[in-house]
Motif scaffolding. Structure first.
Motif, PDB file in Angstrom:
ATOM      1  N   GLY A  97       0.797  -1.213   0.000  1.00 34.80           N
ATOM      2  CA  GLY A  97       0.000   0.000   0.000  1.00 34.80           C
ATOM      3  C   GLY A  97       0.835   1.271   0.000  1.00 34.80           C
ATOM      4  O   GLY A  97       0.293   2.351   0.024  1.00 34.80           O
ATOM      5  N   ARG A  98       2.147   1.136  -0.003  1.00 33.12           N
ATOM      6  CA  ARG A  98       3.008   2.320  -0.003  1.00 33.12           C
ATOM      7  C   ARG A  98       3.188   2.797  -1.433  1.00 33.12           C
ATOM      8  O   ARG A  98       3.346   2.015  -2.353  1.00 33.12           O
ATOM      9  N   GLU A  99       3.204   4.089  -1.613  1.00 37.75           N
ATOM     10  CA  GLU A  99       3.373   4.622  -2.964  1.00 37.75           C
ATOM     11  C   GLU A  99       4.829   4.667  -3.396  1.00 37.75           C
ATOM     12  O   GLU A  99       5.116   4.844  -4.567  1.00 37.75           O
ATOM     13  N   SER A 100       5.778   4.495  -2.442  1.00 38.52           N
ATOM     14  CA  SER A 100       7.188   4.561  -2.804  1.00 38.52           C
ATOM     15  C   SER A 100       7.974   3.425  -2.152  1.00 38.52           C
ATOM     16  O   SER A 100       7.544   2.829  -1.170  1.00 38.52           O
ATOM     17  N   ALA A 101       9.123   3.153  -2.740  1.00 42.80           N
ATOM     18  CA  ALA A 101      10.077   2.186  -2.208  1.00 42.80           C
ATOM     19  C   ALA A 101      11.467   2.705  -2.575  1.00 42.80           C
ATOM     20  O   ALA A 101      11.606   3.668  -3.332  1.00 42.80           O
ATOM     21  N   GLU A 102      12.476   2.080  -2.008  1.00 46.12           N
ATOM     22  CA  GLU A 102      13.858   2.480  -2.279  1.00 46.12           C
ATOM     23  C   GLU A 102      14.556   1.357  -3.024  1.00 46.12           C
ATOM     24  O   GLU A 102      14.334   0.184  -2.751  1.00 46.12           O
ATOM     25  N   VAL A 103      15.404   1.726  -3.973  1.00 44.98           N
ATOM     26  CA  VAL A 103      16.229   0.747  -4.668  1.00 44.98           C
ATOM     27  C   VAL A 103      17.689   1.025  -4.353  1.00 44.98           C
ATOM     28  O   VAL A 103      18.072   2.151  -4.011  1.00 44.98           O
ATOM     29  N   GLY A 104      18.488  -0.005  -4.460  1.00 43.70           N
ATOM     30  CA  GLY A 104      19.926   0.121  -4.264  1.00 43.70           C
ATOM     31  C   GLY A 104      20.632  -0.964  -5.061  1.00 43.70           C
ATOM     32  O   GLY A 104      19.986  -1.872  -5.594  1.00 43.70           O
ATOM     33  N   TYR A 105      21.925  -0.867  -5.120  1.00 44.61           N
ATOM     34  CA  TYR A 105      22.685  -1.841  -5.892  1.00 44.61           C
ATOM     35  C   TYR A 105      24.152  -1.745  -5.517  1.00 44.61           C
ATOM     36  O   TYR A 105      24.599  -0.763  -4.912  1.00 44.61           O
ATOM     37  N   TRP A 106      24.906  -2.746  -5.870  1.00 45.49           N
ATOM     38  CA  TRP A 106      26.359  -2.666  -5.916  1.00 45.49           C
ATOM     39  C   TRP A 106      26.830  -3.540  -7.067  1.00 45.49           C
ATOM     40  O   TRP A 106      26.104  -4.420  -7.539  1.00 45.49           O
ATOM     41  N   THR A 107      28.019  -3.255  -7.545  1.00 39.57           N
ATOM     42  CA  THR A 107      28.586  -3.986  -8.669  1.00 39.57           C
ATOM     43  C   THR A 107      29.938  -4.542  -8.269  1.00 39.57           C
ATOM     44  O   THR A 107      30.748  -3.836  -7.665  1.00 39.57           O
ATOM     45  N   ALA A 108      30.188  -5.802  -8.611  1.00 41.39           N
ATOM     46  CA  ALA A 108      31.486  -6.429  -8.359  1.00 41.39           C
ATOM     47  C   ALA A 108      32.553  -5.722  -9.188  1.00 41.39           C
ATOM     48  O   ALA A 108      32.273  -5.210 -10.287  1.00 41.39           O
TER      49      ALA A 108
END
Length: 187
Positions: A97-108
């Motif tokens: 029900g949330r209108e937003s979320a957070e994304v993240g990443y890392w690269t080897a």
């Protein structure tokens, strides 16, 4: 949820295969975290088998609760045992029900500079909007420290627009950038 995502090869980049992390990822995870650049930008150190098992358990629990949907990113290969870990992408949610979320990443380290991060980020972004729009997801946020210029470039390549500077707050020692992408962002 057993989800796998594929990113097609381009003339200059191999295909990517994204799947939830599993117990077989202990050694590749430890190897990836030997990189000082990766350790500089991440908060959870992975230096031993025990650390890797704990990190993987966090990812497993995240899938169970739906609050941390993390994918191991592999450079694709016809033989699954030959796929090489290239990174991680994650979507963090605090509930339906949330209108937003957070994304993240890392690269080897071995995969940097070849378009792995923006392509994997694009894949999880498309998936997130496709799957969670019905629950009201309209926006994804990407945060990074202001001095992480590579993350700024990745955000821009994946069509996450700069939104604002955020003041430093623990555990982050420096100000940060907030980038945003909306579900209706044009291609």
């Amino acid at each position: 949820m057993n989800v796998t995502l594929r990113v097609e090869a381009t003339p200059s980049a191999s295909a990517l295969f994204l799947r939830p992390w599993n117990d077989g990822d202990v050694e590749p995870l430890i190897k990836a975290y030997r990189d000082p650049t990766l350790r500089r930008w991440t908060r959870l150190p992975v230096e031993s088998v025990e650390d890797a098992v704990e990190w993987l358990e966090l990812q497993r629990r995240g899938w169970e609760t739906g609050e941390r949907l993390s994918f191991a990113v592999h450079e694709d290969h016809p033989e699954p045992d030959e796929r090489r870990l290239a990174g991680n992408v994650v979507m963090k949610r605090t509930g339906p029900g949330r209108e937003s979320a957070e994304v993240g990443y890392w690269t080897a380290a071995h995969a940097r500079g070849r378009g792995v991060a923006p392509r994997a980020l694009e894949a999880i972004t498309t998936w997130a909007f496709d799957v969670f729009a019905v629950e009201g997801l309209e926006r994804l946020d990407l945060l990074h420290q202001v001095d992480n210029l590579a993350s700024c470039r990745v955000a821009e390549k994946a069509r996450y627009r700069f939104h604002q500077v955020l003041p430093a707050r623990p555990p982050f020692p420096r100000d940060g950038h907030l980038h945003r992408r909306r579900a209706d962002t044009p291609v």
